[in-house]
Scaffold this active site. Sequence first.
Site, PDB file in Angstrom:
ATOM      1  N   ARG A   1      13.366  -9.786  -3.377  1.00 41.09           N
ATOM      2  CA  ARG A   1      12.538  -8.250  -2.834  1.00 41.09           C
ATOM      3  C   ARG A   1      13.532  -6.984  -1.869  1.00 41.09           C
ATOM      4  O   ARG A   1      13.078  -6.274  -2.364  1.00 41.09           O
ATOM      5  CB  ARG A   1      11.746  -8.506  -1.749  1.00 41.09           C
ATOM      6  CG  ARG A   1      10.413  -9.202  -2.744  1.00 41.09           C
ATOM      7  CD  ARG A   1       9.042  -9.491  -0.990  1.00 41.09           C
ATOM      8  NE  ARG A   1       8.609 -10.894  -1.847  1.00 41.09           N
ATOM      9  CZ  ARG A   1       7.256 -11.527  -1.255  1.00 41.09           C
ATOM     10  NH1 ARG A   1       7.136 -10.261  -1.103  1.00 41.09           N
ATOM     11  NH2 ARG A   1       6.334 -12.248  -1.542  1.00 41.09           N
TER      12      ARG A   1
ATOM     13  N   ASP B   1      -0.381 -18.678   5.461  1.00 41.47           N
ATOM     14  CA  ASP B   1      -0.166 -18.471   4.259  1.00 41.47           C
ATOM     15  C   ASP B   1       1.292 -18.136   3.405  1.00 41.47           C
ATOM     16  O   ASP B   1       1.945 -17.548   4.422  1.00 41.47           O
ATOM     17  CB  ASP B   1      -0.292 -16.265   4.115  1.00 41.47           C
ATOM     18  CG  ASP B   1      -0.144 -15.533   2.605  1.00 41.47           C
ATOM     19  OD1 ASP B   1      -1.606 -16.264   1.567  1.00 41.47           O
ATOM     20  OD2 ASP B   1       1.022 -16.069   1.650  1.00 41.47           O
TER      21      ASP B   1
ATOM     22  N   TYR C   1       5.922 -20.374  -4.246  1.00 43.60           N
ATOM     23  CA  TYR C   1       6.057 -20.354  -5.577  1.00 43.60           C
ATOM     24  C   TYR C   1       7.758 -21.129  -5.908  1.00 43.60           C
ATOM     25  O   TYR C   1       8.405 -21.520  -6.547  1.00 43.60           O
ATOM     26  CB  TYR C   1       6.033 -20.102  -7.485  1.00 43.60           C
ATOM     27  CG  TYR C   1       4.226 -19.879  -7.743  1.00 43.60           C
ATOM     28  CD1 TYR C   1       3.125 -20.350  -7.697  1.00 43.60           C
ATOM     29  CD2 TYR C   1       3.729 -20.057  -9.297  1.00 43.60           C
ATOM     30  CE1 TYR C   1       1.786 -20.855  -7.256  1.00 43.60           C
ATOM     31  CE2 TYR C   1       2.662 -19.820  -9.173  1.00 43.60           C
ATOM     32  CZ  TYR C   1       1.660 -20.626  -8.180  1.00 43.60           C
ATOM     33  OH  TYR C   1       0.417 -20.428  -8.634  1.00 43.60           O
TER      34      TYR C   1
ATOM     35  N   ASP D   1      -1.742 -21.686  -1.355  1.00 39.92           N
ATOM     36  CA  ASP D   1      -0.887 -21.036  -0.390  1.00 39.92           C
ATOM     37  C   ASP D   1      -1.294 -20.714   0.858  1.00 39.92           C
ATOM     38  O   ASP D   1      -0.134 -20.126   1.799  1.00 39.92           O
ATOM     39  CB  ASP D   1       0.038 -20.360  -0.977  1.00 39.92           C
ATOM     40  CG  ASP D   1       0.303 -18.995  -1.084  1.00 39.92           C
ATOM     41  OD1 ASP D   1      -1.380 -18.860  -1.052  1.00 39.92           O
ATOM     42  OD2 ASP D   1       1.299 -18.351  -0.536  1.00 39.92           O
ATOM     43  N   GLU D   2      -2.743 -20.395   0.971  1.00 37.82           N
ATOM     44  CA  GLU D   2      -3.413 -20.593   1.947  1.00 37.82           C
ATOM     45  C   GLU D   2      -4.175 -21.529   2.709  1.00 37.82           C
ATOM     46  O   GLU D   2      -5.168 -21.636   1.797  1.00 37.82           O
ATOM     47  CB  GLU D   2      -4.215 -18.977   1.654  1.00 37.82           C
ATOM     48  CG  GLU D   2      -2.852 -17.982   1.512  1.00 37.82           C
ATOM     49  CD  GLU D   2      -4.229 -16.966   0.784  1.00 37.82           C
ATOM     50  OE1 GLU D   2      -5.295 -16.306   1.535  1.00 37.82           O
ATOM     51  OE2 GLU D   2      -3.701 -16.040   0.487  1.00 37.82           O
TER      52      GLU D   2
HETATM   53  P1  TTP Z   1       0.803 -14.787  -3.447  1.00 36.43           P
HETATM   54  O1  TTP Z   1       0.684 -15.903  -1.812  1.00 36.43           O
HETATM   55  O2  TTP Z   1       0.266 -13.672  -3.518  1.00 36.43           O
HETATM   56  O3  TTP Z   1       2.352 -14.353  -2.641  1.00 36.43           O
HETATM   57  P2  TTP Z   1       3.294 -15.503  -1.839  1.00 36.43           P
HETATM   58  O4  TTP Z   1       3.388 -16.383  -1.870  1.00 36.43           O
HETATM   59  O5  TTP Z   1       4.345 -15.406  -3.391  1.00 36.43           O
HETATM   60  O6  TTP Z   1       4.044 -13.706  -1.348  1.00 36.43           O
HETATM   61  P3  TTP Z   1       4.189 -14.255   0.219  1.00 36.43           P
HETATM   62  O7  TTP Z   1       5.110 -14.190   0.788  1.00 36.43           O
HETATM   63  O8  TTP Z   1       3.748 -12.228  -0.062  1.00 36.43           O
HETATM   64  O9  TTP Z   1       2.665 -14.215   0.542  1.00 36.43           O
HETATM   65  O10 TTP Z   1       0.363 -15.563  -4.205  1.00 36.43           O
HETATM   66  C1  TTP Z   1       0.825 -16.922  -3.930  1.00 36.43           C
HETATM   67  C2  TTP Z   1       1.256 -17.717  -5.033  1.00 36.43           C
HETATM   68  O11 TTP Z   1       0.391 -17.628  -6.398  1.00 36.43           O
HETATM   69  C3  TTP Z   1       2.731 -16.877  -5.877  1.00 36.43           C
HETATM   70  O12 TTP Z   1       3.142 -17.531  -5.557  1.00 36.43           O
HETATM   71  C4  TTP Z   1       2.207 -17.567  -7.408  1.00 36.43           C
HETATM   72  C5  TTP Z   1       0.516 -16.959  -7.259  1.00 36.43           C
HETATM   73  N1  TTP Z   1       0.739 -16.182  -7.755  1.00 36.43           N
HETATM   74  C6  TTP Z   1       0.376 -15.693  -9.300  1.00 36.43           C
HETATM   75  O13 TTP Z   1       0.549 -17.313 -10.216  1.00 36.43           O
HETATM   76  N2  TTP Z   1      -0.235 -14.094  -9.437  1.00 36.43           N
HETATM   77  C7  TTP Z   1      -0.844 -13.336  -8.669  1.00 36.43           C
HETATM   78  O14 TTP Z   1      -0.538 -12.488  -9.314  1.00 36.43           O
HETATM   79  C8  TTP Z   1      -0.435 -13.412  -7.335  1.00 36.43           C
HETATM   80  C9  TTP Z   1      -0.717 -12.436  -6.596  1.00 36.43           C
HETATM   81  C10 TTP Z   1       0.433 -15.490  -7.427  1.00 36.43           C
HETATM   82 CA    CA Z   2       1.542 -15.965  -0.008  1.00 38.14          CA
HETATM   83 CA    CA Z   3      -1.976 -16.170  -0.715  1.00 36.54          CA
END
Ligand code: TTP
Ligand code: CA
Ligand code: CA
Length: 617
Positions: free
Chosen positions: A60, A18, A23, A120-121
Amino acid sequence: MPIARPAPQAPRVIAHVDLDCFYVQVEQRRRPELRGLPTAVVQYNAWKGGGLIAVGYEARKFGVKRSMRGDEAKMVCPDIQLVQVPVARGKADLNLYRDAGSEVVSILAAKGRCERASIDEVYLDLTAAAEQMLTATPPDTLQEIDEETLKSHVLGLQNGESVKQWLCRTDADHLDRLLACGAVIVAELRAEVLKKTSFTCSAGIAHNKMLAKLASGIHKPAQQTVVPSSSVPDLLGSLPINKMKQLGGKLGSSLQKELGVATVGDLLHFTEEKLQELYGWNTGAWLWNIARGINGDEVEGRLLPKSHGCGKTFPGQQALKSLSVVKHWLNGLCEELSERLQADLDKNKRLAHTLIIHADGSKAQGALTKRKFPSKSCPLRYGTAKIQEDAWKLFESGLREFLDLQSSEWAVTSLSVSASKIFPVPTGTNSIVKYFGEKQQSYSQTSEVCDVYGEDTTSISSSGDHLSEASDLQPVNHFGEENNGCHSPGMTHQTNKCSTVNREKGVCSILEHFHPIRFLKHFPPTVDGGTSGSKDEETESFKNEDAGTSPSHEIQVDQQREIWRFNVEDVDLSIVKELPPEIQQEVQTWIKSSKRTNPAKRPGSSISHYFAPVKKS
Ligand code: TTP
Ligand code: CA
Ligand code: CA
């Protein structure tokens, strides 16, 4: 609904990767001056500074959270850099992030089966690579273990054992040794991602998808966590039930309220029979399995998204209250969807088969029914105007149901369109079409392939059944036509009904591969009695040069007596071999039969039964 799948017999090494604050990382790569600064990406709607959708790790530390709006974030972190998500057609445009995600996927896919699970996964099945490494160069034989691997978190390490010692244990069981190899491989892949894209990511390495996914979020950013089997009881014993995928909703609440289950591990107190008695055979078995960390889900080899969707919310005052405004937004969403579908087709040779619309709505107080706005789906037709037209029909149908024939005021608070059931255009059909196309090159445009059938074909189904309807779709239906694969110009709706139930040999399956219009394009009918309207206009006059000398097939496709001809001797048998076996057999049969018969004297007698409309029972 979770599905209980037994764990495979052979051990597996699965990773879940992940990207960190995804973004934000994409924006920081675009604008390097933001690197190292507390940064967040905000939604398009600028109300109160815009809702945060991604928060960088520097921000954060100040307590900035995704649930905040920009103004609130500035209060806890005055220096925060707020970047607005790119915008197109009055809404967020995520293409930049999708493309960045694809860059990462292509790097990660190098070492094993790879499934793109979200923007992103990814999941990786590294079993073969790990087995190979264990045979050739296990960690204990490496001169040096790289720093990234040594920084791994191994759950449940005992007696002060170091990560390096755990990785290099030669007396460990086969399962742990495989995971150790997995850890080395994943660290290398993450380093490669960083080098090539500048993005950091975190990963979980375990024996199944469920555990790998749980682990990837434990240590972030830019870290990896390994889950040896022996650590599973402790991991699940402390995992709140609602943190488990699929238990965040009603099922999780029911387990908490009715069984007093607080953690996933608490489920161990119930027998499988009891769980099945309470939650049904499948869900009960699934719950029993997850309590033990058992999960048989396979990593699907899929580098591309399963569906495409675009939506927009219209909260509060922005709610849409008239048909014309809904149409405006729906058209914009459809335009974006259409562009993405076309790009997918051009780049990846994939076609989507189902169009779905979702909406949320509210009704004036006093409205009698509490019905939710139903989701609607129909077969997907390519071309922006057609998608817009169909989406509009779906919306109107949904609205009618939503209002339940009452004329109350309404407002739409969210709208989305998506395309699902995306399948590759198979090579066989591609090449046979190409082959025919070579004979009449001017008709072989991809865009024509996708936009070929009649205007009146939208059949509407509601969300309750669109999945079951969609499950009837045949992945072999490749020209963008309806799911039954039997549409042909002039066919009536009734004759189009060609479900798997009445799928007789040679009737539907062949049409899925040889769409009548393709033949129409290249081998238009010898009009006998004629077809009328726009369908005919799509065809060009065609002279079958060899008609007098070669055996030709006449294909009666519908009750309007369209007769199609083509020369059997024009069909290159090597191309037929590229078709799926089932279809090959049929083609071979009619080629053989045509050689035995004199079609000039027996019009429609040989191949025509393959293309004849399904008889109504
Ligand atoms: P996530 O993987 O949930 O979060 P993240 O990558 O920002 O942070 P982390 O390091 O904790 O993984 O989400 C991936 C992207 O998806 C995030 O950067 C922005 C988008 N996103 C949204 O637009 N709305 C949302 O509610 C979520 C959860 C994510
Ligand atoms: Ca992520
Ligand atoms: Ca994710």
